[in-house]
Design a protein around this motif. Sequence first.
Motif, PDB file in Angstrom:
ATOM      1  N   ALA A  20     -11.793  -0.920   2.340  1.00 48.86           N
ATOM      2  CA  ALA A  20     -11.627  -2.272   1.798  1.00 48.86           C
ATOM      3  C   ALA A  20     -12.710  -3.168   2.374  1.00 48.86           C
ATOM      4  CB  ALA A  20     -10.248  -2.814   2.151  1.00 48.86           C
TER       5      ALA A  20
ATOM      6  N   ARG B  12      -8.092 -10.045   6.122  1.00 48.89           N
ATOM      7  CA  ARG B  12      -7.835  -9.945   4.678  1.00 48.89           C
ATOM      8  C   ARG B  12      -8.160  -8.550   4.161  1.00 48.89           C
ATOM      9  NH1 ARG B  12     -10.045 -14.995   1.435  1.00 48.89           N
ATOM     10  NH2 ARG B  12      -8.910 -13.939  -0.223  1.00 48.89           N
ATOM     11  N   ASN B  13      -9.189  -7.916   4.716  1.00 50.89           N
ATOM     12  CA  ASN B  13      -9.520  -6.551   4.316  1.00 50.89           C
ATOM     13  C   ASN B  13      -8.441  -5.572   4.772  1.00 50.89           C
ATOM     14  OD1 ASN B  13     -11.897  -6.932   2.847  1.00 50.89           O
ATOM     15  ND2 ASN B  13     -13.125  -7.017   4.709  1.00 50.89           N
TER      16      ASN B  13
ATOM     17  N   ASP C  17      -5.617  -6.021   2.376  1.00 48.25           N
ATOM     18  CA  ASP C  17      -5.990  -5.461   1.082  1.00 48.25           C
ATOM     19  C   ASP C  17      -5.848  -3.937   1.088  1.00 48.25           C
ATOM     20  OD1 ASP C  17      -7.066  -5.410  -1.579  1.00 48.25           O
ATOM     21  OD2 ASP C  17      -9.020  -4.883  -0.737  1.00 48.25           O
TER      22      ASP C  17
ATOM     23  N   GLU D 134      -2.152  -3.044   1.070  1.00 51.32           N
ATOM     24  CA  GLU D 134      -1.559  -3.294  -0.247  1.00 51.32           C
ATOM     25  C   GLU D 134      -1.948  -2.201  -1.234  1.00 51.32           C
ATOM     26  OE1 GLU D 134      -2.702  -7.185  -1.572  1.00 51.32           O
ATOM     27  OE2 GLU D 134      -1.777  -8.146   0.164  1.00 51.32           O
ATOM     28  N   ARG D 135      -3.198  -1.779  -1.192  1.00 48.23           N
ATOM     29  CA  ARG D 135      -3.650  -0.714  -2.097  1.00 48.23           C
ATOM     30  C   ARG D 135      -2.954   0.607  -1.791  1.00 48.23           C
ATOM     31  NH1 ARG D 135      -9.819  -1.269  -1.335  1.00 48.23           N
ATOM     32  NH2 ARG D 135      -9.755   0.906  -1.977  1.00 48.23           N
TER      33      ARG D 135
END
Length: 140
Positions: A75, A83-84, A87, A90-91
């Motif tokens: 990410a 935030r990465n 992310d 979440e993925r």
Amino acid sequence: MIVVTPEISLDDAELLESFIRASGPGGQNVNKVSSAVQLRFDVRGSPNLPDPVAVRLMRLAGSRMTRDGVLVLTADRFRTQERNRADARERLVGLIAKAAVAPIKRRPTKPSAGAKARRVEGKVARGSVKSTRGRVRSDD
């Protein structure tokens, strides 16, 4: 604990995160800060993942899966490490949730007699339209 579905939850210890330098724009900061996240999740070795879900996840992951059965997600969309990280997680949760849904088995069906008759009538009508085409003859 990361909750994927009511039946599936992952332990934080199963995830291995490493931070790497992100590619792309960012000015001088891009060469100094490791803001991209590489998330590794051992699909084969996970005790919290049922076997059918693991098999579907491995098929769904494609080239992101290593030969050892480890899913690797990178990410680097955002400029901050936090935030990465979010992310990437979440993925991962999205992939596992998609793999948790069992595909519906198709029941083979046959067209009804009426459907067959309508199909043939349409073909006959189209054939009669085409048969009326042709050269115009003069009856001189």
